[in-house]
Enzyme design. Structure first.
Site: not given
Length: 302
Positions: A147, A160
């Site tokens: 990501s 995250y």
């Protein structure tokens, strides 16, 4: 079409994983689409993927795989080898938004551990299970779906972000370690896309801890509501762009693949791309000082 490859994808029930599986089937590859509970909880998704594969030039095998279980990973890889003789590409895609959109203090230790079990330990678990077969291929590839939040930090996403930073470090280490064994490692770094990702986000378990935050308590909700609004617009980025990026990496000859690929039409990708170029330059210096400069095989950044 170029040569058919045997490709295993984790988390293929939905989101990027399902799109990647469909894209590869359409290009004639043999796809091992793995997921938890393909005969129960995810039966409808497994069936939809099987229906899509009908008439496509590729070949589909749906396999049970829980990335948090070493026994499950070993069994899935053993079955893949039994079915098709070996593996050429591993795509570590499984992951979720555990604790995303929350103050870190409100995330329970159980939630924090679960996020790492899926997003980080799962990558290591499946990679270890797949490497014996990948090394035999001689021209193999590992694609880890990371990501942009593994390179930049957005507020209220500590859990995250921590997992994706870990995936970045793990993947780059594997890149160096496997560079002489015919196995490329590539990180795909998506930005925001309208997938099922946000529907899988867990609420923080200890919201009561935020009472003393006063008017700041709902800051995460406000920021991510705006983010969701952007992703809900008709011109929101198409998740197919990520699947297309994976396909391009697979079709790129071994030894010529970049370490990192940013796919971020929502925010433009300038920040993670700038960081990638900077760290590449710094890694050159570090590895050169250690006499290990031959390990720095990062095409496309020079």
């Amino acid at each position: 079409m170029k040569s058919r490859k045997n490709i295993l994808i984790t988390g293929a029930a939905a989101g990027f994983g399902a799109l990647i599986a469909r894209t590869l089937l359409a290009q004639g590859h043999t796809v091992f689409a793995t997921m938890r509970d393909p005969k129960s909880r995810n039966a409808s998704k497994a069936q939809a993927l099987a229906a899509y594969s009908q008439g496509k030039p590729g070949k589909l095998h749906v396999l049970e795989l829980d990335v948090t279980s070493e026994a499950s990973a070993d069994a899935a890889l053993l079955r893949a080898v039994e079915l098709e003789g070996g593996l050429d590409v591993l795509i570590n895609n499984a992951g979720g938004g555990h604790g995303l959109g929350a103050y870190a203090e409100a995330v329970s230790m159980e939630q924090f551990e679960h996020a790492f079990n899926v997003n980080v330990f799962g990558v290591q678990c499946v990679t270890r299970a797949a490497l014996p077969s990948l090394r035999k291929s001689g021209k193999a590839l590992i694609v880890n779906i990371s990501s942009i939040m593994g390179r930049i930090v957005l507020p209220y996403s500590a859990t995250y972000t921590a997992t994706k930073y870990a995936v970045e470090g793990l993947s780059e280490s594997y890149r160096y370690e496997l560079s002489g064994l015919g196995v490329d490692v590539v990180l795909i770094e998506p930005g925001g896309f309208p997938t099922e990702f946000f529907s899988s986000i867990d609420a923080p378990a200890h919201a009561e801890r935020l009472e003393s935050y006063g008017p700041l308590a709902d800051a995460p909700a406000r920021m991510y509501a705006g983010f969701a609004e952007m992703l809900g617009k008709p011109d929101a980025p198409n998740p197919q762009l990520v699947a297309d990026a994976v396909l391009r990496i697979i079709e790129t000859p071994g030894g010529q693949r970049p370490l990192r690929v940013v796919v971020d039409p929502l925010l433009g990708g300038q920040a993670p791309e700038a960081l990638n170029k900077t760290t590449h330059s710094l890694q050159k210096d570090v590895l050169g000082a250690l006499g290990q400069q031959d390990l720095l095989v990062l095409k496309g950044l020079d």
